[in-house]
Design a protein around this motif. Sequence first.
Motif, PDB file in Angstrom:
ATOM      1  N   TYR A 132       0.814  -1.221   0.000  1.00  0.00           N
ATOM      2  CA  TYR A 132       0.000   0.000   0.000  1.00  0.00           C
ATOM      3  C   TYR A 132       0.844   1.265   0.000  1.00  0.00           C
ATOM      4  O   TYR A 132       0.293   2.370  -0.038  1.00  0.00           O
ATOM      5  N   GLY A 133       2.161   1.155   0.075  1.00  0.00           N
ATOM      6  CA  GLY A 133       3.013   2.321   0.049  1.00  0.00           C
ATOM      7  C   GLY A 133       3.038   3.073   1.370  1.00  0.00           C
ATOM      8  O   GLY A 133       2.670   2.547   2.426  1.00  0.00           O
ATOM      9  N   MET A 134       3.458   4.328   1.325  1.00  0.00           N
ATOM     10  CA  MET A 134       3.605   5.132   2.532  1.00  0.00           C
ATOM     11  C   MET A 134       2.238   5.559   3.066  1.00  0.00           C
ATOM     12  O   MET A 134       1.437   6.149   2.348  1.00  0.00           O
ATOM     13  N   GLN A 135       2.012   5.242   4.341  1.00  0.00           N
ATOM     14  CA  GLN A 135       0.735   5.509   4.988  1.00  0.00           C
ATOM     15  C   GLN A 135       0.972   5.840   6.459  1.00  0.00           C
ATOM     16  O   GLN A 135       2.064   5.654   6.986  1.00  0.00           O
ATOM     17  N   LYS A 136      -0.083   6.326   7.124  1.00  0.00           N
ATOM     18  CA  LYS A 136      -0.040   6.388   8.580  1.00  0.00           C
ATOM     19  C   LYS A 136      -0.094   4.953   9.117  1.00  0.00           C
ATOM     20  O   LYS A 136      -0.753   4.088   8.531  1.00  0.00           O
ATOM     21  N   LEU A 137       0.568   4.718  10.243  1.00  0.00           N
ATOM     22  CA  LEU A 137       0.659   3.364  10.785  1.00  0.00           C
ATOM     23  C   LEU A 137      -0.714   2.751  11.049  1.00  0.00           C
ATOM     24  O   LEU A 137      -0.947   1.571  10.784  1.00  0.00           O
ATOM     25  N   ASN A 138      -1.648   3.561  11.567  1.00  0.00           N
ATOM     26  CA  ASN A 138      -2.940   2.971  11.913  1.00  0.00           C
ATOM     27  C   ASN A 138      -3.764   2.604  10.677  1.00  0.00           C
ATOM     28  O   ASN A 138      -4.763   1.888  10.790  1.00  0.00           O
ATOM     29  N   ALA A 139      -3.357   3.050   9.489  1.00  0.00           N
ATOM     30  CA  ALA A 139      -4.067   2.673   8.268  1.00  0.00           C
ATOM     31  C   ALA A 139      -3.928   1.182   7.993  1.00  0.00           C
ATOM     32  O   ALA A 139      -4.797   0.573   7.361  1.00  0.00           O
ATOM     33  N   ALA A 140      -2.845   0.573   8.471  1.00  0.00           N
ATOM     34  CA  ALA A 140      -2.614  -0.849   8.216  1.00  0.00           C
ATOM     35  C   ALA A 140      -3.744  -1.712   8.757  1.00  0.00           C
ATOM     36  O   ALA A 140      -4.150  -2.697   8.129  1.00  0.00           O
ATOM     37  N   PHE A 141      -4.279  -1.360   9.926  1.00  0.00           N
ATOM     38  CA  PHE A 141      -5.366  -2.153  10.512  1.00  0.00           C
ATOM     39  C   PHE A 141      -6.627  -2.076   9.658  1.00  0.00           C
ATOM     40  O   PHE A 141      -7.288  -3.075   9.405  1.00  0.00           O
ATOM     41  N   PHE A 142      -6.967  -0.885   9.189  1.00  0.00           N
ATOM     42  CA  PHE A 142      -8.173  -0.716   8.393  1.00  0.00           C
ATOM     43  C   PHE A 142      -8.019  -1.316   6.999  1.00  0.00           C
ATOM     44  O   PHE A 142      -8.995  -1.712   6.378  1.00  0.00           O
ATOM     45  N   LEU A 143      -6.774  -1.394   6.514  1.00  0.00           N
ATOM     46  CA  LEU A 143      -6.535  -1.947   5.189  1.00  0.00           C
ATOM     47  C   LEU A 143      -6.438  -3.471   5.189  1.00  0.00           C
ATOM     48  O   LEU A 143      -6.795  -4.114   4.206  1.00  0.00           O
ATOM     49  N   GLY A 144      -5.956  -4.040   6.295  1.00  0.00           N
ATOM     50  CA  GLY A 144      -5.747  -5.494   6.275  1.00  0.00           C
ATOM     51  C   GLY A 144      -5.766  -6.185   7.612  1.00  0.00           C
ATOM     52  O   GLY A 144      -5.296  -7.326   7.725  1.00  0.00           O
ATOM     53  N   GLY A 145      -6.289  -5.540   8.645  1.00  0.00           N
ATOM     54  CA  GLY A 145      -6.413  -6.200   9.935  1.00  0.00           C
ATOM     55  C   GLY A 145      -5.079  -6.422  10.640  1.00  0.00           C
ATOM     56  O   GLY A 145      -4.042  -5.872  10.248  1.00  0.00           O
ATOM     57  N   PRO A 146      -5.080  -7.248  11.685  1.00  0.00           N
ATOM     58  CA  PRO A 146      -3.871  -7.431  12.502  1.00  0.00           C
ATOM     59  C   PRO A 146      -2.695  -8.029  11.743  1.00  0.00           C
ATOM     60  O   PRO A 146      -1.546  -7.735  12.063  1.00  0.00           O
ATOM     61  N   GLU A 147      -2.957  -8.851  10.717  1.00  0.00           N
ATOM     62  CA  GLU A 147      -1.849  -9.439   9.970  1.00  0.00           C
ATOM     63  C   GLU A 147      -1.070  -8.371   9.211  1.00  0.00           C
ATOM     64  O   GLU A 147       0.164  -8.395   9.181  1.00  0.00           O
ATOM     65  N   LEU A 148      -1.783  -7.408   8.607  1.00  0.00           N
ATOM     66  CA  LEU A 148      -1.080  -6.342   7.894  1.00  0.00           C
ATOM     67  C   LEU A 148      -0.367  -5.416   8.878  1.00  0.00           C
ATOM     68  O   LEU A 148       0.708  -4.893   8.566  1.00  0.00           O
ATOM     69  N   VAL A 149      -0.924  -5.229  10.071  1.00  0.00           N
ATOM     70  CA  VAL A 149      -0.229  -4.449  11.096  1.00  0.00           C
ATOM     71  C   VAL A 149       1.067  -5.156  11.482  1.00  0.00           C
ATOM     72  O   VAL A 149       2.125  -4.539  11.607  1.00  0.00           O
ATOM     73  N   ARG A 150       0.970  -6.483  11.665  1.00  0.00           N
ATOM     74  CA  ARG A 150       2.177  -7.257  12.008  1.00  0.00           C
ATOM     75  C   ARG A 150       3.237  -7.123  10.927  1.00  0.00           C
ATOM     76  O   ARG A 150       4.420  -6.883  11.208  1.00  0.00           O
ATOM     77  N   LYS A 151       2.831  -7.269   9.664  1.00  0.00           N
ATOM     78  CA  LYS A 151       3.773  -7.152   8.554  1.00  0.00           C
ATOM     79  C   LYS A 151       4.399  -5.761   8.507  1.00  0.00           C
ATOM     80  O   LYS A 151       5.596  -5.611   8.234  1.00  0.00           O
ATOM     81  N   THR A 152       3.587  -4.748   8.779  1.00  0.00           N
ATOM     82  CA  THR A 152       4.068  -3.366   8.732  1.00  0.00           C
ATOM     83  C   THR A 152       5.110  -3.112   9.820  1.00  0.00           C
ATOM     84  O   THR A 152       6.146  -2.480   9.578  1.00  0.00           O
ATOM     85  N   ILE A 153       4.839  -3.606  11.027  1.00  0.00           N
ATOM     86  CA  ILE A 153       5.794  -3.439  12.132  1.00  0.00           C
ATOM     87  C   ILE A 153       7.078  -4.200  11.837  1.00  0.00           C
ATOM     88  O   ILE A 153       8.190  -3.702  12.057  1.00  0.00           O
ATOM     89  N   LYS A 154       6.937  -5.420  11.318  1.00  0.00           N
ATOM     90  CA  LYS A 154       8.109  -6.227  10.975  1.00  0.00           C
ATOM     91  C   LYS A 154       8.929  -5.551   9.883  1.00  0.00           C
ATOM     92  O   LYS A 154      10.168  -5.500   9.945  1.00  0.00           O
ATOM     93  N   HIS A 155       8.245  -5.008   8.880  1.00  0.00           N
ATOM     94  CA  HIS A 155       8.917  -4.385   7.739  1.00  0.00           C
ATOM     95  C   HIS A 155       9.663  -3.117   8.138  1.00  0.00           C
ATOM     96  O   HIS A 155      10.778  -2.865   7.663  1.00  0.00           O
TER      97      HIS A 155
END
Length: 323
Positions: free
Chosen positions: A123-146
């Motif tokens: 999804y490119g550059m976003q606010k961190l909390n956008a990850a949850f709305f875009l893909g739930g906890p798994e995308l948040v996990r991936k974002t933090i890991k990345h």
Amino acid sequence: MEKRSEFLKKKKNKGRRNIFLILLFLLLAGAGYFAYQYNNGVSMANEDKVSDSDSKENMKFEPFEGAEAQFGEINVLLIGNDARADEEEARSDALMIGHYNQDTNEVKLVSLMRDTYVEVPEYGMQKLNAAFFLGGPELVRKTIKHNFDVDVQYYAIVNFEGFSKIVDVIAPEGIEVDIPYAMSHGIGMTLEPGEQHLNGDQLLGYVRFRHDIQSDFGRVKRQQEALSKLKDEAVSMNTLFNLPKLLGVIDPYIDTNVDGKTLFTIGKGMLTGGKSKDLETLRIPAEGTYIDRRVNVGEVLDADLDQNKDLLKEFLSDANQNN
């Protein structure tokens, strides 16, 4: 002589049987107490159920693929979801990493600022909390890991509506805080300044409020303060006995991949082994490691990710716990 020997043998066997019966009774009583307290907690929670649109049964996310849990240290992704907010913009969501050391029973808490400017995979550059709305906890996990090279084993999405009930179970007399100024906008109540004990609903308002000069930074600070004081209240024998009830209260308001046995084990370890240990906290991005910017997704915290990655890994490391 034989009669006496036979009598003693029967007496010994009877004694063993009695011990077995006592142990069996204690086990059954313990199981019954657990079930009673758990069901009592569920009943308390059901008195004020969350809406169907926000209940955990209706949350559909990609499968969570966190690191395999191993004995030693556990990272849990904590996502607070405020179902009571009327507007999307006013959502008082929280994003944290709870770190639990099974050897020392120490707990650490990392608050991740939701406006941190990060790269969300696909999804490119976003606010961190956008990850949850875009893909739930798994995308948040991936974002933090990345972005920070830290993985988590579990996740827990907590509806803030259940927060007040959890507070009232852990601290029936309330949590003492020193409110610096009147708080009212956006929290559905007015909290007057001064030292006072807040019940569950009031403490929820206290941690949700963010319409002051510190904005989200003040809100995160109050969240950490409240959780630290709740942890102090929890490490008591009274709360240990109430742990099944607490788990029952939590259940309707939480969506998690932590199984009940693991949750109970962690809770028991924290309550019995975590006495006199302060809750260590960290905020990411740390002070002096970011600048405020306005980009295409709005106002963001443009952080030095490498610097914050090092600070986060150091905070969670074993070496840091021994300092």
